[in-house]
Design a protein around this motif. Structure first.
Motif, PDB file in Angstrom:
ATOM      1  N   THR A 175       0.720  -1.141  -0.087  1.00 32.11           N
ATOM      2  CA  THR A 175      -0.073   0.058  -0.031  1.00 32.11           C
ATOM      3  C   THR A 175       0.943   1.337  -0.036  1.00 32.11           C
ATOM      4  O   THR A 175       0.758   2.246  -0.788  1.00 32.11           O
ATOM      5  CB  THR A 175      -0.911   0.175   1.303  1.00 32.11           C
ATOM      6  OG1 THR A 175      -1.768  -1.116   1.173  1.00 32.11           O
ATOM      7  CG2 THR A 175      -1.692   1.232   1.407  1.00 32.11           C
ATOM      8  N   LEU A 176       1.959   1.424   0.936  1.00 33.81           N
ATOM      9  CA  LEU A 176       2.828   2.404   0.976  1.00 33.81           C
ATOM     10  C   LEU A 176       3.629   2.579  -0.419  1.00 33.81           C
ATOM     11  O   LEU A 176       3.640   3.708  -0.810  1.00 33.81           O
ATOM     12  CB  LEU A 176       3.759   2.477   2.053  1.00 33.81           C
ATOM     13  CG  LEU A 176       2.839   2.285   3.483  1.00 33.81           C
ATOM     14  CD1 LEU A 176       4.022   2.066   4.519  1.00 33.81           C
ATOM     15  CD2 LEU A 176       2.033   3.494   3.616  1.00 33.81           C
ATOM     16  N   HIS A 220      -7.054  -0.216  -2.810  1.00 37.15           N
ATOM     17  CA  HIS A 220      -7.547  -1.610  -2.840  1.00 37.15           C
ATOM     18  C   HIS A 220      -6.511  -2.575  -1.700  1.00 37.15           C
ATOM     19  O   HIS A 220      -7.018  -3.317  -1.269  1.00 37.15           O
ATOM     20  CB  HIS A 220      -7.293  -2.363  -4.186  1.00 37.15           C
ATOM     21  CG  HIS A 220      -8.245  -3.740  -4.429  1.00 37.15           C
ATOM     22  ND1 HIS A 220      -7.996  -4.289  -5.530  1.00 37.15           N
ATOM     23  CD2 HIS A 220      -8.904  -4.253  -3.600  1.00 37.15           C
ATOM     24  CE1 HIS A 220      -8.706  -5.774  -5.313  1.00 37.15           C
ATOM     25  NE2 HIS A 220      -9.169  -5.547  -4.174  1.00 37.15           N
ATOM     26  N   SER A 221      -5.189  -2.258  -1.828  1.00 35.43           N
ATOM     27  CA  SER A 221      -4.319  -3.169  -1.103  1.00 35.43           C
ATOM     28  C   SER A 221      -4.668  -2.820   0.295  1.00 35.43           C
ATOM     29  O   SER A 221      -4.528  -3.650   1.272  1.00 35.43           O
ATOM     30  CB  SER A 221      -2.743  -2.732  -1.536  1.00 35.43           C
ATOM     31  OG  SER A 221      -2.513  -3.346  -2.716  1.00 35.43           O
ATOM     32  N   ALA A 222      -4.933  -1.711   0.754  1.00 31.07           N
ATOM     33  CA  ALA A 222      -5.310  -1.146   1.964  1.00 31.07           C
ATOM     34  C   ALA A 222      -6.416  -1.893   2.736  1.00 31.07           C
ATOM     35  O   ALA A 222      -6.620  -2.355   3.743  1.00 31.07           O
ATOM     36  CB  ALA A 222      -5.502   0.367   2.225  1.00 31.07           C
ATOM     37  N   SER A 223      -7.224  -2.212   1.795  1.00 25.86           N
ATOM     38  CA  SER A 223      -8.745  -2.800   1.964  1.00 25.86           C
ATOM     39  C   SER A 223      -8.273  -4.373   2.811  1.00 25.86           C
ATOM     40  O   SER A 223      -9.081  -5.030   3.288  1.00 25.86           O
ATOM     41  CB  SER A 223      -9.677  -2.896   1.294  1.00 25.86           C
ATOM     42  OG  SER A 223      -9.307  -3.700  -0.073  1.00 25.86           O
ATOM     43  N   THR A 261       5.883  -5.049  -9.419  1.00 25.94           N
ATOM     44  CA  THR A 261       5.761  -5.843  -8.146  1.00 25.94           C
ATOM     45  C   THR A 261       4.669  -6.160  -7.392  1.00 25.94           C
ATOM     46  O   THR A 261       4.631  -7.245  -6.833  1.00 25.94           O
ATOM     47  CB  THR A 261       6.552  -4.387  -7.185  1.00 25.94           C
ATOM     48  OG1 THR A 261       7.564  -4.177  -7.819  1.00 25.94           O
ATOM     49  CG2 THR A 261       6.811  -5.172  -5.893  1.00 25.94           C
ATOM     50  N   SER A 262       3.650  -5.389  -7.530  1.00 28.66           N
ATOM     51  CA  SER A 262       2.240  -5.872  -6.952  1.00 28.66           C
ATOM     52  C   SER A 262       1.844  -7.217  -7.359  1.00 28.66           C
ATOM     53  O   SER A 262       1.451  -8.241  -6.602  1.00 28.66           O
ATOM     54  CB  SER A 262       1.149  -4.782  -7.085  1.00 28.66           C
ATOM     55  OG  SER A 262      -0.017  -5.165  -6.568  1.00 28.66           O
ATOM     56  N   ILE A 263       1.815  -7.421  -8.683  1.00 29.13           N
ATOM     57  CA  ILE A 263       1.375  -8.647  -9.234  1.00 29.13           C
ATOM     58  C   ILE A 263       1.989  -9.902  -8.837  1.00 29.13           C
ATOM     59  O   ILE A 263       1.639 -10.667  -8.505  1.00 29.13           O
ATOM     60  CB  ILE A 263       1.418  -8.658 -10.719  1.00 29.13           C
ATOM     61  CG1 ILE A 263       0.371  -7.427 -11.370  1.00 29.13           C
ATOM     62  CG2 ILE A 263       1.281 -10.133 -11.296  1.00 29.13           C
ATOM     63  CD1 ILE A 263       0.814  -7.134 -12.734  1.00 29.13           C
ATOM     64  N   VAL A 264       3.469  -9.675  -8.948  1.00 28.60           N
ATOM     65  CA  VAL A 264       4.355 -10.938  -8.312  1.00 28.60           C
ATOM     66  C   VAL A 264       4.175 -10.945  -6.843  1.00 28.60           C
ATOM     67  O   VAL A 264       3.954 -12.185  -6.491  1.00 28.60           O
ATOM     68  CB  VAL A 264       5.750 -10.610  -8.717  1.00 28.60           C
ATOM     69  CG1 VAL A 264       6.755 -11.710  -7.668  1.00 28.60           C
ATOM     70  CG2 VAL A 264       6.026 -10.320  -9.987  1.00 28.60           C
ATOM     71  N   VAL A 265       4.229 -10.253  -6.083  1.00 20.48           N
ATOM     72  CA  VAL A 265       4.163 -10.289  -4.539  1.00 20.48           C
ATOM     73  C   VAL A 265       2.687 -10.732  -4.282  1.00 20.48           C
ATOM     74  O   VAL A 265       2.337 -11.907  -3.615  1.00 20.48           O
ATOM     75  CB  VAL A 265       4.119  -9.049  -3.921  1.00 20.48           C
ATOM     76  CG1 VAL A 265       3.858  -9.073  -2.407  1.00 20.48           C
ATOM     77  CG2 VAL A 265       5.755  -8.559  -3.949  1.00 20.48           C
TER      78      VAL A 265
END
Length: 297
Positions: free
Chosen positions: A26-27, A47-50, A128-132
């Motif tokens: 998120t950050l 969305h990640s924060a949720s 990065t988000s997709i992989v993680v």
């Protein structure tokens, strides 16, 4: 109770790992979105924060379901996991709906035309988000299967929905870089439909577990075979199963020699009871009824 306590520890550990990962993502995505002036990446950060909130729901649901039976809940608390699963399904519906609604608004208002490519950091954040998130999906899903946790399984699909959201952001940012900014809202609508499908499956699974749905046919067949192998059991007259949260309750009627004493018939019933509970860890309770086998010669 050892299995329940172990499940609680595993679910808590997996959820905490997910929450830490979601806070970091998120950050990072929020920073990348602001630096790159990317609305898609900022939305993805929200969305990640949720997901942090959903991790808390899983921890609470698993801890409540692991509580011992009491006078008010003599059959245990397993259905709390179903409640957590339903809440996660609702969160998925809302997240998917928000993504789809924003995409439709951008298309009809023409706002997508204002999307421009300003900084590669947003692309890096999306990849990065997709992989993680995909790694978190498999990590959570494997552990959910290991402890048979429906709420943890629902959380795994929440990670997958976030990965799909990042795919939409990547397509949108890449489309803007190539001069086709409309690709972002189109991709977002498709992703919205995928998220709705996942949310529906999660919700349906939770409802099935809450309305005493029978377990699968293969498991019932294995239970019959297990009971039939006990010495003294001549036939299986009836088998009923019901899924209660992530546990199975079994009611079985066995046929034995009608000339046996009550004490001997009871011992056979106890052997059937123990064999089923020992052979099937997901079975919480077995009720064995003994019938005299009238068909014997």
């Amino acid at each position: 109770m050892d299995n329940q306590q172990n499940a609680k520890k595993v679910a808590t550990r997996v959820s905490v790992v997910g929450m830490i990962g979601n806070v970091a993502l998120t950050l990072f995505k929020l920073f990348a979105g602001i630096i790159s002036h990317s609305g898609a990446m900022i939305s993805d950060a929200v969305h990640s924060a949720s997901d942090v909130f959903s991790g808390i729901i899983v921890i609470v649901g698993v801890r409540l379901s692991a509580r011992e039976s009491d006078s008010d809940h003599p059959y245990g608390h397993e259905r709390f996991e179903c409640v957590a699963e339903i809440i996660l399904a609702v969160i998925l519906f809302l997240a998917g709906g928000a993504i789809g609604l924003e995409a439709v608004k951008n298309i009809f208002s023409g706002a997508f035309a204002e999307l421009t490519f300003r900084n590669p950091l947003a692309l890096i954040a999306a990849v990065t988000s997709i992989v993680v998130k995909e790694a978190m999906f498999w990590y959570t899903k494997i552990n959910a299967k290991r402890i048979d946790s429906p709420s943890l399984s629902a959380e795994a699909w929440h990670h997958r929905s976030d990965a799909l959201s990042s795919v939409g952001a990547l397509i949108g940012i890449g489309g803007a870089a190539l001069g086709f900014p409309i690709l972002e809202p189109i991709a977002s609508i498709i992703i919205c439909l995928f998220i709705f499908k996942v949310a529906f499956d999660v919700f349906k699974d939770a409802v099935d577990r809450m309305v005493d749905h029978a377990c699968d046919g293969e498991t019932e067949s294995q239970i019959k075979t297990c009971a039939g192998e006990i010495d003294g059991v001549e036939c299986i007259d009836l088998l009923r199963t019901r899924v209660f949260g992530n546990k199975i309750y079994v009611d079985i009627e066995i046929g034995v020699d009608k000339n046996l004493s009550v004490c001997t018939a009871h011992q056979i019933a106890e052997q059937v009871h123990d064999a089923i509970e020992d052979g099937f860890p997901q079975v919480k309770h077995v009720m064995v009824h003994v019938n005299p086998n009238e068909e014997q010669n």
